[in-house]
Scaffold this active site. Structure first.
Site, PDB file in Angstrom:
ATOM      1  N   GLN A  64       0.822  -1.217   0.000  1.00 43.66           N
ATOM      2  CA  GLN A  64       0.000   0.000   0.000  1.00 43.66           C
ATOM      3  C   GLN A  64       0.856   1.267   0.000  1.00 43.66           C
ATOM      4  OE1 GLN A  64      -3.590   1.468   2.722  1.00 43.66           O
ATOM      5  NE2 GLN A  64      -1.682   1.786   3.807  1.00 43.66           N
ATOM      6  N   LEU A  88      14.365  -9.913   1.443  1.00 38.70           N
ATOM      7  CA  LEU A  88      14.775  -9.373   2.745  1.00 38.70           C
ATOM      8  C   LEU A  88      15.454 -10.427   3.599  1.00 38.70           C
ATOM      9  CD1 LEU A  88      12.053  -6.986   4.176  1.00 38.70           C
ATOM     10  CD2 LEU A  88      14.188  -6.444   3.047  1.00 38.70           C
ATOM     11  N   SER A 113       6.237   1.985  13.800  1.00 38.39           N
ATOM     12  CA  SER A 113       4.783   1.847  13.909  1.00 38.39           C
ATOM     13  C   SER A 113       4.266   2.197  15.297  1.00 38.39           C
ATOM     14  CB  SER A 113       4.426   0.386  13.611  1.00 38.39           C
ATOM     15  OG  SER A 113       3.139   0.085  14.069  1.00 38.39           O
ATOM     16  N   GLU A 132       2.219   0.525  16.693  1.00 36.18           N
ATOM     17  CA  GLU A 132       2.109  -0.778  17.350  1.00 36.18           C
ATOM     18  C   GLU A 132       3.241  -0.956  18.375  1.00 36.18           C
ATOM     19  OE1 GLU A 132      -0.530  -2.654  16.782  1.00 36.18           O
ATOM     20  OE2 GLU A 132       0.071  -4.513  17.760  1.00 36.18           O
ATOM     21  N   TYR A 150       5.042  -8.802  15.895  1.00 36.11           N
ATOM     22  CA  TYR A 150       5.208  -7.701  14.933  1.00 36.11           C
ATOM     23  C   TYR A 150       5.707  -6.445  15.660  1.00 36.11           C
ATOM     24  CZ  TYR A 150       3.959  -3.740  11.970  1.00 36.11           C
ATOM     25  OH  TYR A 150       3.999  -2.566  11.257  1.00 36.11           O
ATOM     26  N   ARG A 195      -5.461  -0.605   0.605  1.00 44.44           N
ATOM     27  CA  ARG A 195      -5.174  -1.359   1.820  1.00 44.44           C
ATOM     28  C   ARG A 195      -5.384  -2.848   1.557  1.00 44.44           C
ATOM     29  NH1 ARG A 195      -2.220  -1.638   6.354  1.00 44.44           N
ATOM     30  NH2 ARG A 195      -3.256  -0.788   8.186  1.00 44.44           N
ATOM     31  N   GLY A 196      -4.545  -3.696   2.178  1.00 48.10           N
ATOM     32  CA  GLY A 196      -4.715  -5.141   2.058  1.00 48.10           C
ATOM     33  C   GLY A 196      -6.052  -5.569   2.654  1.00 48.10           C
TER      34      GLY A 196
HETATM   35  P1  NAP Z   1       1.865  -3.849   3.029  1.00 48.54           P
HETATM   36  O1  NAP Z   1       0.816  -3.317   2.133  1.00 48.54           O
HETATM   37  O2  NAP Z   1       1.630  -5.130   3.774  1.00 48.54           O
HETATM   38  O3  NAP Z   1       3.207  -4.013   2.155  1.00 48.54           O
HETATM   39  C1  NAP Z   1       4.292  -4.755   2.653  1.00 48.54           C
HETATM   40  C2  NAP Z   1       5.366  -4.807   1.579  1.00 48.54           C
HETATM   41  O4  NAP Z   1       6.464  -5.560   2.094  1.00 48.54           O
HETATM   42  C3  NAP Z   1       4.931  -5.505   0.282  1.00 48.54           C
HETATM   43  O5  NAP Z   1       5.489  -4.827  -0.800  1.00 48.54           O
HETATM   44  C4  NAP Z   1       5.554  -6.883   0.437  1.00 48.54           C
HETATM   45  O6  NAP Z   1       5.869  -7.495  -0.806  1.00 48.54           O
HETATM   46  C5  NAP Z   1       6.851  -6.520   1.138  1.00 48.54           C
HETATM   47  N1  NAP Z   1       7.434  -7.686   1.792  1.00 48.54           N
HETATM   48  C6  NAP Z   1       6.906  -8.446   2.767  1.00 48.54           C
HETATM   49  N2  NAP Z   1       7.739  -9.440   3.076  1.00 48.54           N
HETATM   50  C7  NAP Z   1       8.823  -9.312   2.278  1.00 48.54           C
HETATM   51  C8  NAP Z   1      10.024 -10.049   2.090  1.00 48.54           C
HETATM   52  N3  NAP Z   1      10.290 -11.130   2.833  1.00 48.54           N
HETATM   53  N4  NAP Z   1      10.932  -9.639   1.163  1.00 48.54           N
HETATM   54  C9  NAP Z   1      10.669  -8.545   0.405  1.00 48.54           C
HETATM   55  N5  NAP Z   1       9.536  -7.813   0.519  1.00 48.54           N
HETATM   56  C10 NAP Z   1       8.629  -8.195   1.445  1.00 48.54           C
HETATM   57  O7  NAP Z   1       2.268  -2.787   4.144  1.00 48.54           O
HETATM   58  P2  NAP Z   1       2.009  -1.191   4.157  1.00 48.54           P
HETATM   59  O8  NAP Z   1       0.701  -0.941   4.817  1.00 48.54           O
HETATM   60  O9  NAP Z   1       2.291  -0.632   2.835  1.00 48.54           O
HETATM   61  O10 NAP Z   1       3.116  -0.736   5.213  1.00 48.54           O
HETATM   62  C11 NAP Z   1       4.431  -0.378   4.788  1.00 48.54           C
HETATM   63  C12 NAP Z   1       5.364  -0.433   5.984  1.00 48.54           C
HETATM   64  O11 NAP Z   1       4.916   0.468   6.986  1.00 48.54           O
HETATM   65  C13 NAP Z   1       5.467  -1.791   6.673  1.00 48.54           C
HETATM   66  O12 NAP Z   1       6.779  -1.945   7.143  1.00 48.54           O
HETATM   67  C14 NAP Z   1       4.512  -1.676   7.836  1.00 48.54           C
HETATM   68  O13 NAP Z   1       4.877  -2.570   8.863  1.00 48.54           O
HETATM   69  C15 NAP Z   1       4.714  -0.221   8.222  1.00 48.54           C
HETATM   70  N6  NAP Z   1       3.571   0.445   8.849  1.00 48.54           N
HETATM   71  C16 NAP Z   1       2.353   0.438   8.263  1.00 48.54           C
HETATM   72  C17 NAP Z   1       1.309   1.119   8.859  1.00 48.54           C
HETATM   73  C18 NAP Z   1      -0.061   1.151   8.236  1.00 48.54           C
HETATM   74  O14 NAP Z   1      -1.018   1.493   8.936  1.00 48.54           O
HETATM   75  N7  NAP Z   1      -0.189   0.853   6.952  1.00 48.54           N
HETATM   76  C19 NAP Z   1       1.519   1.827  10.063  1.00 48.54           C
HETATM   77  C20 NAP Z   1       2.788   1.826  10.615  1.00 48.54           C
HETATM   78  C21 NAP Z   1       3.823   1.143  10.004  1.00 48.54           C
HETATM   79  P3  NAP Z   1       4.877  -8.551  -1.531  1.00 48.54           P
HETATM   80  O15 NAP Z   1       3.931  -7.691  -2.325  1.00 48.54           O
HETATM   81  O16 NAP Z   1       5.795  -9.350  -2.362  1.00 48.54           O
HETATM   82  O17 NAP Z   1       4.195  -9.325  -0.440  1.00 48.54           O
HETATM   83  N1  GDD Z   2      -7.567  -7.432  10.933  1.00 45.80           N
HETATM   84  C1  GDD Z   2      -8.645  -7.499  11.716  1.00 45.80           C
HETATM   85  N2  GDD Z   2      -9.660  -8.338  11.383  1.00 45.80           N
HETATM   86  N3  GDD Z   2      -8.701  -6.721  12.826  1.00 45.80           N
HETATM   87  C2  GDD Z   2      -9.810  -6.779  13.587  1.00 45.80           C
HETATM   88  C3  GDD Z   2     -10.883  -7.621  13.282  1.00 45.80           C
HETATM   89  C4  GDD Z   2     -10.803  -8.451  12.137  1.00 45.80           C
HETATM   90  O1  GDD Z   2     -11.700  -9.215  11.800  1.00 45.80           O
HETATM   91  N4  GDD Z   2     -11.849  -7.442  14.228  1.00 45.80           N
HETATM   92  C5  GDD Z   2     -11.391  -6.524  15.079  1.00 45.80           C
HETATM   93  N5  GDD Z   2     -10.147  -6.119  14.700  1.00 45.80           N
HETATM   94  C6  GDD Z   2      -9.302  -5.156  15.420  1.00 45.80           C
HETATM   95  C7  GDD Z   2      -7.919  -5.694  15.762  1.00 45.80           C
HETATM   96  O2  GDD Z   2      -7.994  -6.563  16.905  1.00 45.80           O
HETATM   97  C8  GDD Z   2      -7.177  -4.400  16.016  1.00 45.80           C
HETATM   98  O3  GDD Z   2      -7.391  -3.973  17.341  1.00 45.80           O
HETATM   99  C9  GDD Z   2      -7.843  -3.404  15.074  1.00 45.80           C
HETATM  100  O4  GDD Z   2      -9.044  -4.033  14.607  1.00 45.80           O
HETATM  101  C10 GDD Z   2      -6.984  -3.019  13.863  1.00 45.80           C
HETATM  102  O5  GDD Z   2      -6.497  -4.198  13.253  1.00 45.80           O
HETATM  103  P1  GDD Z   2      -5.729  -4.159  11.840  1.00 45.80           P
HETATM  104  O6  GDD Z   2      -6.543  -3.443  10.851  1.00 45.80           O
HETATM  105  O7  GDD Z   2      -5.323  -5.556  11.529  1.00 45.80           O
HETATM  106  O8  GDD Z   2      -4.484  -3.210  12.120  1.00 45.80           O
HETATM  107  P2  GDD Z   2      -3.438  -3.148  13.331  1.00 45.80           P
HETATM  108  O9  GDD Z   2      -3.741  -1.912  14.115  1.00 45.80           O
HETATM  109  O10 GDD Z   2      -3.357  -4.418  14.064  1.00 45.80           O
HETATM  110  O11 GDD Z   2      -2.056  -2.975  12.547  1.00 45.80           O
HETATM  111  C11 GDD Z   2      -1.938  -2.014  11.485  1.00 45.80           C
HETATM  112  O12 GDD Z   2      -1.530  -0.776  12.005  1.00 45.80           O
HETATM  113  C12 GDD Z   2      -0.225  -0.772  12.610  1.00 45.80           C
HETATM  114  C13 GDD Z   2       0.017   0.646  13.137  1.00 45.80           C
HETATM  115  O13 GDD Z   2      -0.507   0.764  14.427  1.00 45.80           O
HETATM  116  C14 GDD Z   2      -0.926  -2.569  10.475  1.00 45.80           C
HETATM  117  O14 GDD Z   2      -0.939  -1.750   9.332  1.00 45.80           O
HETATM  118  C15 GDD Z   2       0.475  -2.588  11.041  1.00 45.80           C
HETATM  119  O15 GDD Z   2       1.406  -2.942  10.004  1.00 45.80           O
HETATM  120  C16 GDD Z   2       0.798  -1.170  11.553  1.00 45.80           C
HETATM  121  O16 GDD Z   2       2.089  -1.123  12.078  1.00 45.80           O
END
Ligand code: NAP
Ligand code: GDD
Length: 344
Positions: free
Chosen positions: A13, A62, A128, A130, A152, A187-188
């Site tokens: 994303q 990685l 993060s 987290e 994580y 978003r995934g």
């Molecule tokens: P994402 O959509 O899950 O993307 C993760 C990326 O990492 C994908 O390109 C994936 O490649 C790559 N990847 C995973 N495992 C790998 C491996 N073994 N070798 C090479 N590449 C690998 O995550 P995002 O939401 O864009 O987040 C980007 C970064 O910010 C992450 O480090 C995440 O932990 C951090 N972060 C995200 C959030 C959030 O809310 N989105 C908040 C705080 C921090 P593939 O496509 O090949 O799987």
């Molecule tokens: N995924 C998911 N699925 N979460 C759920 C569900 C469900 O069915 N039901 C409730 N939740 C709650 C989780 O327990 C969590 O408290 C909240 O929804 C958010 O879950 P996620 O969307 O999976 O995100 P996250 O907060 O655990 O993690 C994301 O944000 C982090 C930053 O704080 C990810 O993007 C991490 O990579 C990132 O670091």
């Protein structure tokens, strides 16, 4: 000369939004991707298809220092955005070992290879909220102690410390972004916001009848990923490296997200949401909300999307995706593993 940037995790994303942003600023953009992705572009490049002709991709894992070293020995980058990670918290409970391996060793390999081959390259680590986990204070700032609640979260604390250590020990320009949850149409599907918006679209179109969720009372500080990648870039433009919290400062429950998302299509979430213990985590992060005063002041950054706008764009995007997929022949549909469709 245009600046040259390397993005790890460019297929994700944030990587896709960041690639667009850097291209719009005139950067030469390179991405590090897994070899399997290069072999399956149809499925693995859905988020970057539209910029493929303007970026350069390099295969590396990685998990492999030599593969990273090989890429970095062929190019000299001005900036490196290390976004690649196993980013799904729930998955990290199922397979903590591979999460640790990818997130900790992967970060260490990137830093070590850059130190060897490009110590002047500026480095961004995707830290993060987290990491705050069972947060010791509210709202969380750059000085709030970490108390991670998942493999994580632990891996991100280690990545954060590695990044800081390379800055302090070797004088490299290494910064940590401490980003709170950020979402959007790319978003995934496993993350709760996209799970909600995509299921709302399926329910609206008669393709699903319920939405199974875990903890509806969890609170998160949700922003839009487009806004957050701007902050990543700004951090690497500073005179001195530093660490920054990036957040909206507002928190909402999963229940509120459901309420708004269902209301967007004229439905009441209480008629469709079913509690499912399967989606509870062994240790939950109950509530996160960030104070990004420092980032707003130093980076001159602020979010442009409200929570309501975020929910709206995600639901509208999934309604459009669903309509588009339905109008295509069955064999051209890009179904996701969980039985849901992907954004094209
Ligand atoms: P994402 O959509 O899950 O993307 C993760 C990326 O990492 C994908 O390109 C994936 O490649 C790559 N990847 C995973 N495992 C790998 C491996 N073994 N070798 C090479 N590449 C690998 O995550 P995002 O939401 O864009 O987040 C980007 C970064 O910010 C992450 O480090 C995440 O932990 C951090 N972060 C995200 C959030 C959030 O809310 N989105 C908040 C705080 C921090 P593939 O496509 O090949 O799987
Ligand atoms: N995924 C998911 N699925 N979460 C759920 C569900 C469900 O069915 N039901 C409730 N939740 C709650 C989780 O327990 C969590 O408290 C909240 O929804 C958010 O879950 P996620 O969307 O999976 O995100 P996250 O907060 O655990 O993690 C994301 O944000 C982090 C930053 O704080 C990810 O993007 C991490 O990579 C990132 O670091």
């Amino acid at each position: 000369m245009n600046k040259k940037a390397l993005i790890t995790g460019i297929t994700g994303q944030d990587g896709s939004y960041l690639a667009e942003h850097l291209l719009s600023l005139g950067y030469e953009v390179h991405g590090l991707v897994r070899r399997v992705a290069l072999e399956d572009p149809e499925r693995r490049f859905t988020r970057i298809n539209h910029v493929l002709d303007r970026i350069q991709l390099h295969a590396a894992s990685l998990e492999s220092y030599p593969s990273i070293f090989n890429v970095l020995s062929h190019y000299k980058f001005d900036e490196c955005y290390h976004l690649a990670a196993q980013s799904f918290v729930a998955e990290s409970f199922s397979d903590g070992f591979s999460t640790m391996n990818t997130n900790i060793n992967g970060t260490h390999y990137m830093l070590a290879a850059l130190r060897e081959l490009g110590p002047d390259c500026r480095f961004y680590f995707a830290g993060s909220s987290e990491m705050f986990g069972k947060a010791r204070e509210t709202p969380q700032t750059e000085t709030t102690p970490f108390h991670p609640r998942s493999p994580y979260g632990i891996s991100k604390v280690a990545g954060f410390e590695l990044t800081r250590n390379y800055r302090e020990a070797y004088g490299m320009f290494c910064v940590n972004g401490i980003l709170f949850n950020h979402e959007g149409p790319r978003r995934g599907f496993e993350f709760v916001t996209r799970k909600i918006s995509s299921t709302v679209a399926r329910i609206k179109h008669g393709a699903a009848s319920e939405l199974r969720l875990g903890n509806l009372d969890a609170r998160r500080d949700w922003g839009h990923a487009e806004d957050y990648v701007r902050a990543m870039h700004l951090m690497l433009q500073l005179d001195e490296p530093d660490d920054f919290v990036i957040a909206t400062g507002e928190s909402h429950t999963v229940r509120e997200f459901c309420e708004l998302a269902f209301a967007e299509v004229g439905l009441d979430y209480r008629d469709y949401v079913v509690f499912d213990a399967h989606f509870y985590r062994p240790a939950e992060v109950e509530s996160l909300v960030g104070n990004s005063t420092k980032g707003r002041r130093v980076l001159n950054w602020e979010p442009s999307y409200t929570f309501e706008e975020l929910v709206k764009v995600m639901v509208q995007n999934d309604l459009d995706c669903f309509a588009r997929e339905k109008s295509q022949p069955a064999d051209s549909l890009a179904f996701h593993g969980s039985g849901q469709y992907r954004e094209r």
